[in-house]
Design a protein around this motif. Sequence first.
Motif, PDB file in Angstrom:
ATOM      1  N   VAL A   1       0.847  -1.181  -0.015  1.00 54.68           N
ATOM      2  CA  VAL A   1      -0.038  -0.040   0.069  1.00 54.68           C
ATOM      3  C   VAL A   1       0.887   1.216  -0.031  1.00 54.68           C
ATOM      4  O   VAL A   1       0.507   2.022  -0.837  1.00 54.68           O
ATOM      5  N   PRO A   2       1.866   1.163   0.802  1.00 55.59           N
ATOM      6  CA  PRO A   2       2.696   2.558   0.867  1.00 55.59           C
ATOM      7  C   PRO A   2       3.297   2.839  -0.702  1.00 55.59           C
ATOM      8  O   PRO A   2       3.491   3.839  -0.963  1.00 55.59           O
ATOM      9  N   ALA A   3       3.984   1.668  -1.005  1.00 50.75           N
ATOM     10  CA  ALA A   3       4.486   1.734  -2.414  1.00 50.75           C
ATOM     11  C   ALA A   3       3.574   2.265  -3.525  1.00 50.75           C
ATOM     12  O   ALA A   3       3.765   3.064  -4.388  1.00 50.75           O
ATOM     13  N   ALA A   4       2.275   1.665  -3.468  1.00 51.79           N
ATOM     14  CA  ALA A   4       1.297   1.910  -4.237  1.00 51.79           C
ATOM     15  C   ALA A   4       1.047   3.494  -4.214  1.00 51.79           C
ATOM     16  O   ALA A   4       0.728   4.078  -5.298  1.00 51.79           O
ATOM     17  N   VAL A   5       0.534   4.094  -3.203  1.00 49.49           N
ATOM     18  CA  VAL A   5       0.203   5.416  -2.811  1.00 49.49           C
ATOM     19  C   VAL A   5       1.250   6.356  -3.298  1.00 49.49           C
ATOM     20  O   VAL A   5       0.981   7.628  -3.811  1.00 49.49           O
ATOM     21  N   ASN A   6       2.612   5.954  -2.666  1.00 51.35           N
ATOM     22  CA  ASN A   6       3.920   7.127  -2.783  1.00 51.35           C
ATOM     23  C   ASN A   6       4.384   6.954  -4.149  1.00 51.35           C
ATOM     24  O   ASN A   6       5.265   7.665  -4.556  1.00 51.35           O
ATOM     25  N   GLY A   7       4.359   5.815  -4.778  1.00 46.77           N
ATOM     26  CA  GLY A   7       4.906   5.442  -6.211  1.00 46.77           C
ATOM     27  C   GLY A   7       4.482   6.229  -7.498  1.00 46.77           C
ATOM     28  O   GLY A   7       3.532   6.983  -7.123  1.00 46.77           O
TER      29      GLY A   7
ATOM     30  N   MET B   1      -0.614 -11.802  -9.936  1.00 44.94           N
ATOM     31  CA  MET B   1       0.740 -11.416  -9.998  1.00 44.94           C
ATOM     32  C   MET B   1       1.153 -11.319 -11.444  1.00 44.94           C
ATOM     33  O   MET B   1       1.704 -10.359 -11.916  1.00 44.94           O
ATOM     34  N   LEU B   2       0.597 -12.103 -12.417  1.00 38.51           N
ATOM     35  CA  LEU B   2       0.966 -12.009 -13.796  1.00 38.51           C
ATOM     36  C   LEU B   2       0.512 -10.665 -14.668  1.00 38.51           C
ATOM     37  O   LEU B   2       0.916  -9.884 -15.275  1.00 38.51           O
ATOM     38  N   ILE B   3      -0.952 -10.604 -14.134  1.00 39.18           N
ATOM     39  CA  ILE B   3      -1.505  -9.391 -14.528  1.00 39.18           C
ATOM     40  C   ILE B   3      -1.029  -8.130 -14.222  1.00 39.18           C
ATOM     41  O   ILE B   3      -0.665  -7.175 -15.083  1.00 39.18           O
ATOM     42  N   GLY B   4      -0.783  -8.117 -13.010  1.00 43.11           N
ATOM     43  CA  GLY B   4      -0.220  -6.992 -12.257  1.00 43.11           C
ATOM     44  C   GLY B   4       1.256  -6.516 -12.906  1.00 43.11           C
ATOM     45  O   GLY B   4       1.668  -5.449 -13.305  1.00 43.11           O
ATOM     46  N   ALA B   5       2.190  -7.611 -13.261  1.00 43.41           N
ATOM     47  CA  ALA B   5       3.556  -7.211 -13.780  1.00 43.41           C
ATOM     48  C   ALA B   5       3.269  -6.920 -15.328  1.00 43.41           C
ATOM     49  O   ALA B   5       3.902  -6.128 -15.923  1.00 43.41           O
ATOM     50  N   ALA B   6       2.497  -7.480 -16.013  1.00 45.32           N
ATOM     51  CA  ALA B   6       1.944  -6.897 -17.540  1.00 45.32           C
ATOM     52  C   ALA B   6       1.550  -5.795 -17.621  1.00 45.32           C
ATOM     53  O   ALA B   6       2.036  -4.784 -18.287  1.00 45.32           O
ATOM     54  N   VAL B   7       0.920  -5.364 -16.505  1.00 43.57           N
ATOM     55  CA  VAL B   7       0.263  -3.861 -16.723  1.00 43.57           C
ATOM     56  C   VAL B   7       1.540  -2.949 -16.305  1.00 43.57           C
ATOM     57  O   VAL B   7       1.548  -1.903 -17.071  1.00 43.57           O
ATOM     58  N   ALA B   8       2.350  -3.355 -15.371  1.00 42.54           N
ATOM     59  CA  ALA B   8       3.265  -2.632 -15.026  1.00 42.54           C
ATOM     60  C   ALA B   8       4.381  -2.393 -16.180  1.00 42.54           C
ATOM     61  O   ALA B   8       4.807  -1.156 -16.555  1.00 42.54           O
ATOM     62  N   ALA B   9       4.635  -3.486 -16.934  1.00 44.10           N
ATOM     63  CA  ALA B   9       5.622  -3.434 -18.028  1.00 44.10           C
ATOM     64  C   ALA B   9       5.002  -2.555 -19.304  1.00 44.10           C
ATOM     65  O   ALA B   9       5.690  -1.911 -19.773  1.00 44.10           O
ATOM     66  N   ALA B  10       3.569  -2.819 -19.405  1.00 42.44           N
ATOM     67  CA  ALA B  10       3.185  -2.249 -20.425  1.00 42.44           C
ATOM     68  C   ALA B  10       2.971  -0.651 -20.115  1.00 42.44           C
ATOM     69  O   ALA B  10       3.291   0.113 -21.098  1.00 42.44           O
ATOM     70  N   ALA B  11       2.971  -0.312 -18.903  1.00 40.62           N
ATOM     71  CA  ALA B  11       2.829   1.108 -18.822  1.00 40.62           C
ATOM     72  C   ALA B  11       4.036   1.512 -18.859  1.00 40.62           C
ATOM     73  O   ALA B  11       4.311   2.889 -19.113  1.00 40.62           O
ATOM     74  N   LYS B  12       5.329   0.798 -18.289  1.00 45.35           N
ATOM     75  CA  LYS B  12       6.577   1.420 -18.415  1.00 45.35           C
ATOM     76  C   LYS B  12       6.937   1.517 -20.030  1.00 45.35           C
ATOM     77  O   LYS B  12       7.582   2.702 -20.396  1.00 45.35           O
ATOM     78  N   SER B  13       6.441   0.716 -21.003  1.00 43.42           N
ATOM     79  CA  SER B  13       6.720   0.788 -22.228  1.00 43.42           C
ATOM     80  C   SER B  13       6.140   1.998 -22.868  1.00 43.42           C
ATOM     81  O   SER B  13       6.547   2.476 -23.869  1.00 43.42           O
ATOM     82  N   VAL B  14       5.086   2.534 -22.326  1.00 42.80           N
ATOM     83  CA  VAL B  14       4.393   3.567 -23.096  1.00 42.80           C
ATOM     84  C   VAL B  14       4.726   5.032 -22.332  1.00 42.80           C
ATOM     85  O   VAL B  14       4.299   6.176 -22.793  1.00 42.80           O
ATOM     86  N   GLY B  15       5.832   4.919 -21.326  1.00 48.48           N
ATOM     87  CA  GLY B  15       6.206   5.971 -20.679  1.00 48.48           C
ATOM     88  C   GLY B  15       5.603   6.445 -19.605  1.00 48.48           C
ATOM     89  O   GLY B  15       5.596   7.687 -19.076  1.00 48.48           O
ATOM     90  N   LEU B  16       4.711   5.677 -18.898  1.00 45.51           N
ATOM     91  CA  LEU B  16       3.990   6.215 -17.734  1.00 45.51           C
ATOM     92  C   LEU B  16       4.706   5.946 -16.607  1.00 45.51           C
ATOM     93  O   LEU B  16       5.531   5.136 -16.497  1.00 45.51           O
TER      94      LEU B  16
ATOM     95  N   GLY C   1      -3.681  -1.983  -8.697  1.00 39.82           N
ATOM     96  CA  GLY C   1      -5.070  -1.891  -9.051  1.00 39.82           C
ATOM     97  C   GLY C   1      -5.741  -3.013  -9.969  1.00 39.82           C
ATOM     98  O   GLY C   1      -6.718  -3.591  -9.688  1.00 39.82           O
ATOM     99  N   ALA C   2      -4.835  -3.303 -10.957  1.00 32.10           N
ATOM    100  CA  ALA C   2      -4.973  -4.309 -12.072  1.00 32.10           C
ATOM    101  C   ALA C   2      -4.687  -5.590 -11.436  1.00 32.10           C
ATOM    102  O   ALA C   2      -5.728  -6.656 -11.410  1.00 32.10           O
ATOM    103  N   ALA C   3      -4.071  -5.881 -10.375  1.00 27.06           N
ATOM    104  CA  ALA C   3      -3.706  -6.911  -9.903  1.00 27.06           C
ATOM    105  C   ALA C   3      -4.832  -7.519  -8.656  1.00 27.06           C
ATOM    106  O   ALA C   3      -5.228  -8.387  -8.589  1.00 27.06           O
ATOM    107  N   ALA C   4      -5.408  -6.192  -8.225  1.00 27.73           N
ATOM    108  CA  ALA C   4      -6.376  -6.254  -7.091  1.00 27.73           C
ATOM    109  C   ALA C   4      -7.626  -6.884  -7.974  1.00 27.73           C
ATOM    110  O   ALA C   4      -8.418  -7.481  -7.510  1.00 27.73           O
ATOM    111  N   VAL C   5      -8.088  -6.271  -9.126  1.00 29.28           N
ATOM    112  CA  VAL C   5      -9.409  -6.722  -9.774  1.00 29.28           C
ATOM    113  C   VAL C   5      -9.204  -7.969 -10.302  1.00 29.28           C
ATOM    114  O   VAL C   5      -9.955  -8.666 -10.266  1.00 29.28           O
ATOM    115  N   ALA C   6      -7.909  -8.196 -10.954  1.00 24.09           N
ATOM    116  CA  ALA C   6      -7.653  -9.835 -11.232  1.00 24.09           C
ATOM    117  C   ALA C   6      -7.739 -10.870 -10.235  1.00 24.09           C
ATOM    118  O   ALA C   6      -8.307 -11.889 -10.388  1.00 24.09           O
ATOM    119  N   MET C   7      -7.316 -10.444  -9.111  1.00 24.92           N
ATOM    120  CA  MET C   7      -7.566 -11.406  -8.002  1.00 24.92           C
ATOM    121  C   MET C   7      -8.983 -11.397  -7.457  1.00 24.92           C
ATOM    122  O   MET C   7      -9.543 -12.590  -7.050  1.00 24.92           O
TER     123      MET C   7
END
Length: 101
Positions: free
Chosen positions: A55-61, A86-101, A70-76
């Motif tokens: 939670v602190p990492a998600a709020v302050n990151g 975990m796989l969906i959360g990692a995929a969303v993080a990777a996709a967001a990084k690849s588009v510069g977010l 959020g995507a991992a929580a919905v998937a869970m």
Amino acid sequence: MVDDVAAVGAVLVLALVTLATRLAGVWIMSYVEITARIEAFLKYMATSVFIAIVVPAAVNGSPRIGLAVGAAAVAMIASRSALAAMLIGAAVAAAAKSVGL
């Protein structure tokens, strides 16, 4: 800079300390009568520690971390599968990084 021997030695010492604490925990708990209250505590302790870290990492990151959590929580909630979450959360993080977010 730390030389290779010191680094390997440090890793080995840390591994031994980790092993010792895990074995000591099992040994100590072998003397404890497991009541319903203790069982509930042990069942939910890992979740509470996980939440205290995430939670602190998600709020302050960055927004990418919040989006991935959020995507991992919905998937869970939808799949009831920690692996899928975990796989969906990692995929969303990777996709967001690849588009510069």
